[in-house]
Design an enzyme around this catalytic site. Structure first.
Site, mmCIF file in Angstrom:
data_model
loop_
_atom_site.group_PDB
_atom_site.id
_atom_site.type_symbol
_atom_site.label_atom_id
_atom_site.label_comp_id
_atom_site.label_asym_id
_atom_site.label_seq_id
_atom_site.Cartn_x
_atom_site.Cartn_y
_atom_site.Cartn_z
ATOM 1 N N GLU A 98 5.259 -4.629 1.318
ATOM 2 C CA GLU A 98 4.486 -3.316 1.852
ATOM 3 C C GLU A 98 3.545 -3.889 2.999
ATOM 4 O O GLU A 98 2.645 -5.189 2.474
ATOM 5 C CB GLU A 98 4.080 -2.643 0.982
ATOM 6 C CG GLU A 98 4.932 -1.983 0.014
ATOM 7 C CD GLU A 98 4.322 -1.124 -0.954
ATOM 8 O OE1 GLU A 98 4.823 -0.263 -1.681
ATOM 9 O OE2 GLU A 98 2.839 -1.193 -1.028
ATOM 10 N N CYS A 111 -3.632 -4.286 5.972
ATOM 11 C CA CYS A 111 -3.604 -4.931 4.900
ATOM 12 C C CYS A 111 -2.038 -5.424 4.515
ATOM 13 O O CYS A 111 -1.184 -4.648 4.717
ATOM 14 C CB CYS A 111 -3.966 -3.587 3.653
ATOM 15 S SG CYS A 111 -3.582 -4.172 1.918
ATOM 16 N N CYS A 118 4.641 -9.625 -7.977
ATOM 17 C CA CYS A 118 3.592 -10.235 -8.336
ATOM 18 C C CYS A 118 3.432 -10.544 -9.920
ATOM 19 O O CYS A 118 4.046 -9.898 -10.716
ATOM 20 C CB CYS A 118 2.104 -9.508 -8.154
ATOM 21 S SG CYS A 118 0.705 -10.292 -8.250
ATOM 22 N N CYS A 122 -1.087 -6.625 -13.567
ATOM 23 C CA CYS A 122 -2.504 -5.686 -13.736
ATOM 24 C C CYS A 122 -1.663 -4.428 -14.047
ATOM 25 O O CYS A 122 -0.949 -3.752 -13.581
ATOM 26 C CB CYS A 122 -2.866 -5.446 -12.528
ATOM 27 S SG CYS A 122 -3.764 -7.100 -11.992
ATOM 28 N N CYS A 125 -1.201 -1.331 -11.579
ATOM 29 C CA CYS A 125 -0.861 -1.758 -10.174
ATOM 30 C C CYS A 125 0.780 -1.649 -10.402
ATOM 31 O O CYS A 125 1.484 -2.132 -11.132
ATOM 32 C CB CYS A 125 -1.216 -3.064 -10.034
ATOM 33 S SG CYS A 125 -0.406 -3.900 -8.508
ATOM 34 N N GLU A 171 -0.642 -11.762 -5.454
ATOM 35 C CA GLU A 171 -1.847 -12.559 -5.585
ATOM 36 C C GLU A 171 -1.976 -13.647 -4.624
ATOM 37 O O GLU A 171 -1.121 -14.716 -4.768
ATOM 38 C CB GLU A 171 -1.857 -12.832 -7.175
ATOM 39 C CG GLU A 171 -2.812 -14.017 -7.159
ATOM 40 C CD GLU A 171 -4.502 -13.635 -7.059
ATOM 41 O OE1 GLU A 171 -5.197 -12.561 -7.629
ATOM 42 O OE2 GLU A 171 -5.145 -14.303 -6.107
ATOM 43 N N SER A 202 -8.297 -11.068 -1.264
ATOM 44 C CA SER A 202 -8.490 -10.484 -2.523
ATOM 45 C C SER A 202 -7.716 -10.924 -3.819
ATOM 46 O O SER A 202 -6.799 -11.181 -3.763
ATOM 47 C CB SER A 202 -8.223 -9.163 -2.452
ATOM 48 O OG SER A 202 -8.303 -8.212 -3.630
ATOM 49 N N SER A 225 -11.350 -9.186 -7.782
ATOM 50 C CA SER A 225 -11.006 -7.963 -8.637
ATOM 51 C C SER A 225 -11.653 -8.283 -10.218
ATOM 52 O O SER A 225 -11.085 -9.190 -10.848
ATOM 53 C CB SER A 225 -9.685 -7.579 -8.524
ATOM 54 O OG SER A 225 -9.357 -7.272 -7.429
ATOM 55 N N LEU A 226 -12.446 -7.394 -10.524
ATOM 56 C CA LEU A 226 -13.227 -7.621 -12.011
ATOM 57 C C LEU A 226 -12.555 -6.434 -13.011
ATOM 58 O O LEU A 226 -12.039 -6.927 -13.927
ATOM 59 C CB LEU A 226 -14.532 -7.618 -11.894
ATOM 60 C CG LEU A 226 -15.453 -8.798 -11.550
ATOM 61 C CD1 LEU A 226 -16.872 -8.589 -11.890
ATOM 62 C CD2 LEU A 226 -14.889 -9.792 -12.814
ATOM 63 N N CYS A 344 -1.020 -0.608 -3.745
ATOM 64 C CA CYS A 344 -0.009 -1.605 -3.629
ATOM 65 C C CYS A 344 1.109 -1.601 -4.641
ATOM 66 O O CYS A 344 0.950 -1.401 -5.467
ATOM 67 C CB CYS A 344 -0.534 -2.924 -3.420
ATOM 68 S SG CYS A 344 -0.574 -3.769 -4.975
#
Ligand code: SF4
Length: 354
Positions: A98, A111, A118, A122, A125, A171, A202, A225-226, A344
Protein backbone atom coordinates in the site's frame (compact mmCIF):
# COMPACT_ATOMS: atom_id res chain seq x y z
CA UNK A 1 14.09 -11.05 -15.87
CA UNK A 2 15.35 -7.43 -16.15
CA UNK A 3 16.53 -5.85 -12.92
CA UNK A 4 14.79 -2.75 -11.53
CA UNK A 5 17.00 0.24 -12.32
CA UNK A 6 15.46 2.04 -9.31
CA UNK A 7 17.50 -0.31 -7.10
CA UNK A 8 20.75 1.33 -8.17
CA UNK A 9 22.46 4.11 -6.25
CA UNK A 10 24.06 6.86 -8.34
CA UNK A 11 27.45 5.19 -7.95
CA UNK A 12 26.05 1.79 -8.95
CA UNK A 13 24.34 3.29 -12.01
CA UNK A 14 27.56 5.02 -13.00
CA UNK A 15 29.41 1.74 -12.47
CA UNK A 16 26.94 -0.14 -14.69
CA UNK A 17 27.45 2.38 -17.50
CA UNK A 18 31.23 2.37 -17.15
CA UNK A 19 31.25 -1.45 -17.14
CA UNK A 20 29.50 -1.28 -20.51
CA UNK A 21 32.15 1.11 -21.87
CA UNK A 22 30.38 4.47 -21.39
CA UNK A 23 31.93 7.55 -19.80
CA UNK A 24 30.72 8.37 -16.24
CA UNK A 25 29.25 11.67 -17.46
CA UNK A 26 26.22 9.84 -18.90
CA UNK A 27 25.12 8.73 -15.43
CA UNK A 28 23.92 12.22 -14.54
CA UNK A 29 21.56 12.47 -17.57
CA UNK A 30 20.19 9.00 -16.94
CA UNK A 31 19.73 9.71 -13.20
CA UNK A 32 17.89 12.96 -13.93
CA UNK A 33 15.56 11.28 -16.43
CA UNK A 34 14.82 8.45 -14.02
CA UNK A 35 14.59 10.24 -10.70
CA UNK A 36 14.03 13.94 -11.34
CA UNK A 37 11.66 13.51 -14.30
CA UNK A 38 10.27 10.08 -13.37
CA UNK A 39 10.55 8.82 -16.96
CA UNK A 40 9.42 5.22 -17.47
CA UNK A 41 10.18 5.16 -21.20
CA UNK A 42 13.84 6.00 -21.71
CA UNK A 43 14.00 5.39 -25.45
CA UNK A 44 14.83 8.44 -27.58
CA UNK A 45 15.11 10.66 -24.50
CA UNK A 46 15.99 14.16 -25.80
CA UNK A 47 18.68 14.75 -23.13
CA UNK A 48 20.62 11.59 -23.91
CA UNK A 49 23.75 11.64 -26.07
CA UNK A 50 24.06 8.88 -28.71
CA UNK A 51 26.15 6.45 -26.59
CA UNK A 52 23.55 6.57 -23.81
CA UNK A 53 20.71 6.16 -26.30
CA UNK A 54 22.43 3.08 -27.66
CA UNK A 55 22.96 1.74 -24.14
CA UNK A 56 19.28 2.21 -23.36
CA UNK A 57 18.37 0.40 -26.59
CA UNK A 58 20.63 -2.52 -25.75
CA UNK A 59 20.18 -2.80 -21.97
CA UNK A 60 16.77 -1.46 -20.91
CA UNK A 61 13.83 -3.81 -21.30
CA UNK A 62 16.02 -6.83 -22.06
CA UNK A 63 16.06 -9.97 -19.95
CA UNK A 64 19.68 -9.52 -18.83
CA UNK A 65 19.39 -5.74 -18.42
CA UNK A 66 17.19 -3.30 -16.52
CA UNK A 67 13.68 -1.92 -16.44
CA UNK A 68 12.46 1.48 -15.26
CA UNK A 69 8.85 0.53 -14.69
CA UNK A 70 6.77 1.52 -11.70
CA UNK A 71 4.58 -1.18 -10.14
CA UNK A 72 1.10 -1.25 -11.70
CA UNK A 73 -1.90 -0.21 -9.62
CA UNK A 74 -3.96 -3.19 -8.49
CA UNK A 75 -6.60 -1.14 -6.63
CA UNK A 76 -7.09 2.56 -6.07
CA UNK A 77 -9.51 4.19 -3.66
CA UNK A 78 -10.06 7.79 -2.58
CA UNK A 79 -11.55 9.32 0.55
CA UNK A 80 -14.90 11.02 0.09
CA UNK A 81 -13.23 14.46 0.22
CA UNK A 82 -10.76 13.29 -2.47
CA UNK A 83 -7.75 14.47 -0.43
CA UNK A 84 -6.46 11.02 0.51
CA UNK A 85 -5.79 8.43 -2.15
CA UNK A 86 -4.69 4.94 -1.39
CA UNK A 87 -3.05 2.59 -3.90
CA UNK A 88 -2.45 -1.11 -3.73
CA UNK A 89 0.57 -1.63 -5.99
CA UNK A 90 1.52 -4.99 -7.49
CA UNK A 91 5.21 -5.88 -7.28
CA UNK A 92 7.11 -8.09 -9.76
CA UNK A 93 6.48 -11.27 -7.73
CA UNK A 94 2.76 -10.58 -7.34
CA UNK A 95 3.01 -9.24 -3.77
CA UNK A 96 0.94 -6.13 -3.16
CA UNK A 97 1.83 -3.15 -0.97
CA UNK A 98 0.00 0.00 0.00
CA UNK A 99 1.02 3.56 -0.79
CA UNK A 100 -0.99 6.55 0.38
CA UNK A 101 -0.96 10.07 -1.05
CA UNK A 102 -2.38 12.78 1.18
CA UNK A 103 -3.20 16.27 -0.06
CA UNK A 104 -2.93 19.45 1.99
CA UNK A 105 -3.12 23.04 0.80
CA UNK A 106 -0.50 23.31 -1.95
CA UNK A 107 1.49 20.27 -0.84
CA UNK A 108 1.33 16.51 -0.58
CA UNK A 109 2.68 13.80 1.68
CA UNK A 110 3.40 10.23 0.58
CA UNK A 111 3.21 7.34 3.00
CA UNK A 112 5.08 4.30 1.70
CA UNK A 113 5.53 0.66 2.69
CA UNK A 114 8.89 -0.90 3.49
CA UNK A 115 7.88 -4.57 3.73
CA UNK A 116 5.16 -6.84 2.37
CA UNK A 117 3.42 -7.73 5.63
CA UNK A 118 5.17 -7.13 8.94
CA UNK A 119 6.78 -9.30 11.62
CA UNK A 120 5.98 -6.96 14.52
CA UNK A 121 2.39 -8.11 15.09
CA UNK A 122 0.90 -4.95 16.66
CA UNK A 123 -2.58 -6.06 17.65
CA UNK A 124 -4.46 -3.04 16.29
CA UNK A 125 -2.77 -3.11 12.86
CA UNK A 126 -4.12 -4.93 9.80
CA UNK A 127 -0.58 -5.47 8.44
CA UNK A 128 0.60 -6.90 11.76
CA UNK A 129 -2.31 -9.32 11.67
CA UNK A 130 -1.29 -10.69 8.24
CA UNK A 131 2.31 -11.56 9.26
CA UNK A 132 5.63 -11.03 7.51
CA UNK A 133 6.01 -11.88 3.82
CA UNK A 134 9.26 -10.24 2.69
CA UNK A 135 11.40 -7.11 2.78
CA UNK A 136 10.97 -4.61 -0.05
CA UNK A 137 14.02 -3.70 -2.10
CA UNK A 138 15.32 -0.12 -2.18
CA UNK A 139 13.93 0.17 -5.72
CA UNK A 140 10.46 -0.92 -4.62
CA UNK A 141 10.45 1.84 -1.98
CA UNK A 142 11.70 4.45 -4.46
CA UNK A 143 9.10 3.30 -7.02
CA UNK A 144 6.27 4.08 -4.57
CA UNK A 145 7.52 7.67 -4.30
CA UNK A 146 7.77 7.87 -8.07
CA UNK A 147 4.23 6.53 -8.35
CA UNK A 148 2.99 9.40 -6.14
CA UNK A 149 4.95 11.96 -8.15
CA UNK A 150 3.48 10.57 -11.39
CA UNK A 151 -0.05 10.86 -9.96
CA UNK A 152 0.63 14.50 -9.06
CA UNK A 153 2.04 15.25 -12.53
CA UNK A 154 -1.06 13.68 -14.11
CA UNK A 155 -3.23 15.84 -11.83
CA UNK A 156 -1.39 18.97 -12.97
CA UNK A 157 -0.17 19.40 -9.37
CA UNK A 158 3.49 19.39 -10.52
CA UNK A 159 6.19 18.82 -7.99
CA UNK A 160 4.19 19.33 -4.80
CA UNK A 161 5.33 16.21 -2.97
CA UNK A 162 6.89 17.78 0.11
CA UNK A 163 6.95 15.11 2.79
CA UNK A 164 7.54 11.40 3.01
CA UNK A 165 6.57 9.16 5.90
CA UNK A 166 7.70 5.55 6.21
CA UNK A 167 4.58 4.52 8.00
CA UNK A 168 2.93 2.15 5.55
CA UNK A 169 3.15 -1.62 5.70
CA UNK A 170 6.20 -2.95 7.51
CA UNK A 171 8.74 -1.89 10.11
CA UNK A 172 11.37 0.30 8.38
CA UNK A 173 14.16 -0.46 10.86
CA UNK A 174 13.63 -4.21 10.34
CA UNK A 175 14.65 -3.58 6.71
CA UNK A 176 17.36 -1.07 7.58
CA UNK A 177 19.81 -1.36 4.67
CA UNK A 178 17.21 -1.24 1.89
CA UNK A 179 15.41 1.67 3.59
CA UNK A 180 18.62 3.70 3.93
CA UNK A 181 19.60 2.95 0.33
CA UNK A 182 16.14 4.10 -0.83
CA UNK A 183 16.31 7.30 1.23
CA UNK A 184 19.70 8.18 -0.20
CA UNK A 185 18.16 7.95 -3.68
CA UNK A 186 15.00 9.86 -2.69
CA UNK A 187 16.93 12.73 -1.07
CA UNK A 188 19.61 12.97 -3.79
CA UNK A 189 19.70 16.56 -5.02
CA UNK A 190 20.22 15.51 -8.64
CA UNK A 191 16.96 13.58 -8.66
CA UNK A 192 13.83 13.61 -6.48
CA UNK A 193 15.57 16.02 -4.08
CA UNK A 194 13.26 15.60 -1.10
CA UNK A 195 14.84 17.31 1.92
CA UNK A 196 16.05 14.76 4.52
CA UNK A 197 14.32 16.73 7.29
CA UNK A 198 11.03 16.09 5.45
CA UNK A 199 11.41 12.33 5.72
CA UNK A 200 10.02 10.58 8.80
CA UNK A 201 11.00 7.05 9.74
CA UNK A 202 8.38 5.50 11.97
CA UNK A 203 9.45 2.58 14.14
CA UNK A 204 7.64 0.44 16.65
CA UNK A 205 10.82 0.52 18.74
CA UNK A 206 13.54 -1.55 17.07
CA UNK A 207 16.29 -0.53 19.49
CA UNK A 208 19.33 -1.62 17.42
CA UNK A 209 17.97 0.38 14.45
CA UNK A 210 17.48 3.53 16.56
CA UNK A 211 21.04 3.27 17.88
CA UNK A 212 22.36 2.72 14.37
CA UNK A 213 20.51 5.80 13.06
CA UNK A 214 22.27 7.81 15.77
CA UNK A 215 25.65 6.24 15.18
CA UNK A 216 25.43 6.89 11.44
CA UNK A 217 24.00 10.40 12.08
CA UNK A 218 21.20 9.83 9.58
CA UNK A 219 19.50 13.19 8.91
CA UNK A 220 15.89 11.98 9.00
CA UNK A 221 13.11 12.52 11.51
CA UNK A 222 12.48 9.68 13.92
CA UNK A 223 8.98 8.74 15.07
CA UNK A 224 8.65 6.05 17.73
CA UNK A 225 5.33 4.29 18.29
CA UNK A 226 4.87 3.89 22.04
CA UNK A 227 1.15 3.24 22.72
CA UNK A 228 1.84 2.20 26.33
CA UNK A 229 3.56 3.90 29.28
CA UNK A 230 4.20 0.74 31.30
CA UNK A 231 5.74 -2.50 30.12
CA UNK A 232 2.48 -4.42 30.61
CA UNK A 233 0.35 -1.81 28.82
CA UNK A 234 2.74 -1.59 25.88
CA UNK A 235 3.47 -5.27 25.36
CA UNK A 236 -0.28 -6.04 25.32
CA UNK A 237 -0.50 -3.87 22.17
CA UNK A 238 3.01 -4.16 20.71
CA UNK A 239 4.47 -7.68 20.98
CA UNK A 240 7.87 -6.32 19.84
CA UNK A 241 8.09 -4.78 23.32
CA UNK A 242 8.93 -8.24 24.67
CA UNK A 243 12.08 -8.19 22.56
CA UNK A 244 12.95 -4.53 23.16
CA UNK A 245 11.40 -3.64 26.55
CA UNK A 246 10.12 -0.16 27.26
CA UNK A 247 13.03 0.78 29.55
CA UNK A 248 15.54 -0.25 26.89
CA UNK A 249 13.61 1.66 24.22
CA UNK A 250 13.47 4.86 26.27
CA UNK A 251 17.19 4.54 27.04
CA UNK A 252 17.87 4.21 23.28
CA UNK A 253 15.74 7.31 22.61
CA UNK A 254 17.70 9.28 25.23
CA UNK A 255 20.94 8.18 23.64
CA UNK A 256 19.63 9.04 20.14
CA UNK A 257 18.54 12.51 21.33
CA UNK A 258 21.84 13.17 23.08
CA UNK A 259 23.98 12.13 20.14
CA UNK A 260 21.95 13.72 17.32
CA UNK A 261 20.38 16.72 19.07
CA UNK A 262 17.16 15.87 17.24
CA UNK A 263 13.63 15.96 18.56
CA UNK A 264 11.85 12.59 18.66
CA UNK A 265 8.21 12.23 17.69
CA UNK A 266 6.32 9.72 19.81
CA UNK A 267 3.23 8.18 18.26
CA UNK A 268 0.40 7.15 20.52
CA UNK A 269 -2.66 5.35 19.15
CA UNK A 270 -5.50 6.13 21.53
CA UNK A 271 -7.73 3.13 22.24
CA UNK A 272 -10.81 3.62 24.38
CA UNK A 273 -10.41 2.17 27.88
CA UNK A 274 -6.93 0.76 27.17
CA UNK A 275 -4.42 3.61 27.06
CA UNK A 276 -6.41 6.84 27.01
CA UNK A 277 -6.85 7.79 30.69
CA UNK A 278 -5.44 11.00 32.22
CA UNK A 279 -3.36 8.82 34.57
CA UNK A 280 -1.76 7.13 31.55
CA UNK A 281 -1.01 10.54 30.03
CA UNK A 282 0.70 11.58 33.29
CA UNK A 283 2.79 8.36 33.28
CA UNK A 284 3.77 9.04 29.68
CA UNK A 285 4.87 12.58 30.56
CA UNK A 286 7.00 11.17 33.38
CA UNK A 287 8.55 8.57 31.09
CA UNK A 288 9.56 11.21 28.55
CA UNK A 289 11.11 13.63 31.07
CA UNK A 290 14.42 14.95 29.75
CA UNK A 291 13.77 13.94 26.13
CA UNK A 292 13.10 16.57 23.45
CA UNK A 293 9.80 14.92 22.59
CA UNK A 294 6.70 15.72 20.58
CA UNK A 295 3.71 13.43 21.04
CA UNK A 296 1.37 12.67 18.15
CA UNK A 297 -1.98 11.34 19.33
CA UNK A 298 -3.79 9.16 16.82
CA UNK A 299 -7.36 8.07 17.47
CA UNK A 300 -7.57 4.35 16.55
CA UNK A 301 -8.37 3.41 12.96
CA UNK A 302 -10.68 0.42 13.55
CA UNK A 303 -9.64 -2.83 11.82
CA UNK A 304 -11.83 -5.87 11.37
CA UNK A 305 -9.73 -8.20 13.49
CA UNK A 306 -9.25 -5.91 16.53
CA UNK A 307 -12.19 -5.08 18.73
CA UNK A 308 -10.74 -1.85 20.20
CA UNK A 309 -12.67 1.39 19.86
CA UNK A 310 -11.46 4.89 19.14
CA UNK A 311 -11.25 7.28 22.08
CA UNK A 312 -13.93 9.98 22.35
CA UNK A 313 -12.99 13.50 21.26
CA UNK A 314 -13.37 14.68 24.86
CA UNK A 315 -10.94 12.06 26.22
CA UNK A 316 -8.48 12.87 23.40
CA UNK A 317 -8.57 16.53 24.47
CA UNK A 318 -7.97 15.65 28.14
CA UNK A 319 -5.05 13.35 27.28
CA UNK A 320 -3.52 16.08 25.13
CA UNK A 321 -3.89 18.72 27.87
CA UNK A 322 -2.15 16.55 30.49
CA UNK A 323 0.86 16.24 28.17
CA UNK A 324 0.86 19.92 27.28
CA UNK A 325 0.62 20.94 30.95
CA UNK A 326 3.71 18.79 31.57
CA UNK A 327 5.56 20.81 28.91
CA UNK A 328 5.34 18.43 25.93
CA UNK A 329 4.02 19.57 22.56
CA UNK A 330 1.17 17.20 21.72
CA UNK A 331 -0.91 17.21 18.56
CA UNK A 332 -3.86 15.13 17.47
CA UNK A 333 -3.42 13.65 14.03
CA UNK A 334 -6.41 14.02 11.77
CA UNK A 335 -7.85 10.66 10.82
CA UNK A 336 -7.13 11.21 7.15
CA UNK A 337 -9.15 8.95 4.93
CA UNK A 338 -10.72 6.77 7.57
CA UNK A 339 -13.38 5.99 4.98
CA UNK A 340 -10.71 4.56 2.64
CA UNK A 341 -9.21 2.14 5.14
CA UNK A 342 -6.16 4.35 5.56
CA UNK A 343 -4.73 2.42 8.51
CA UNK A 344 -1.81 0.48 7.07
CA UNK A 345 -2.63 -2.94 5.69
CA UNK A 346 -6.36 -2.44 5.66
CA UNK A 347 -6.75 -2.23 1.90
CA UNK A 348 -4.56 -5.24 1.24
CA UNK A 349 -6.38 -7.20 3.94
CA UNK A 350 -9.72 -6.29 2.40
CA UNK A 351 -8.59 -7.29 -1.13
CA UNK A 352 -6.93 -10.52 -0.05
CA UNK A 353 -10.24 -12.32 0.12
CA UNK A 354 -11.14 -11.45 -3.49
S1 SF4 B 1 1.92 -0.90 13.24
FE1 SF4 B 1 3.74 -0.92 11.90
S2 SF4 B 1 5.20 -2.19 13.06
FE2 SF4 B 1 3.18 -2.61 13.98
S3 SF4 B 1 2.46 -4.43 12.84
FE3 SF4 B 1 1.67 -2.59 11.77
S4 SF4 B 1 3.15 -2.23 10.15
FE4 SF4 B 1 4.14 -3.55 11.66
Amino acid sequence: MPRAIYDLSFQALEGALVADGLRPIHARSLWRALHRDGAEDLTDHPDFLPPLRRWVGERVGHADGFHALRPPVHTEIASSDGLTRKYLLRLDDGQTVETVLMGYTGRHTACVSTQAGCAMGCVFCATGQMGFVRHLTAGEIVAQVQHCRAVLRADGAGNTLRNLVLMGMGEPLHNYDAVMAALEIITDRRGINLGPARVSISTVGVVPGILRLAEEQRPYRLAVSLHGATEAERSALVPASKRWPLAELIAACRSYGASTGRRIFFEWTLIAGKNDSPATAARLAELLQGIDAHVNLIPLNPTGAFDGLATSAEAVGTFQRVLQDAGFPATVRQRRGIDVAAGCGQLRAARRGE
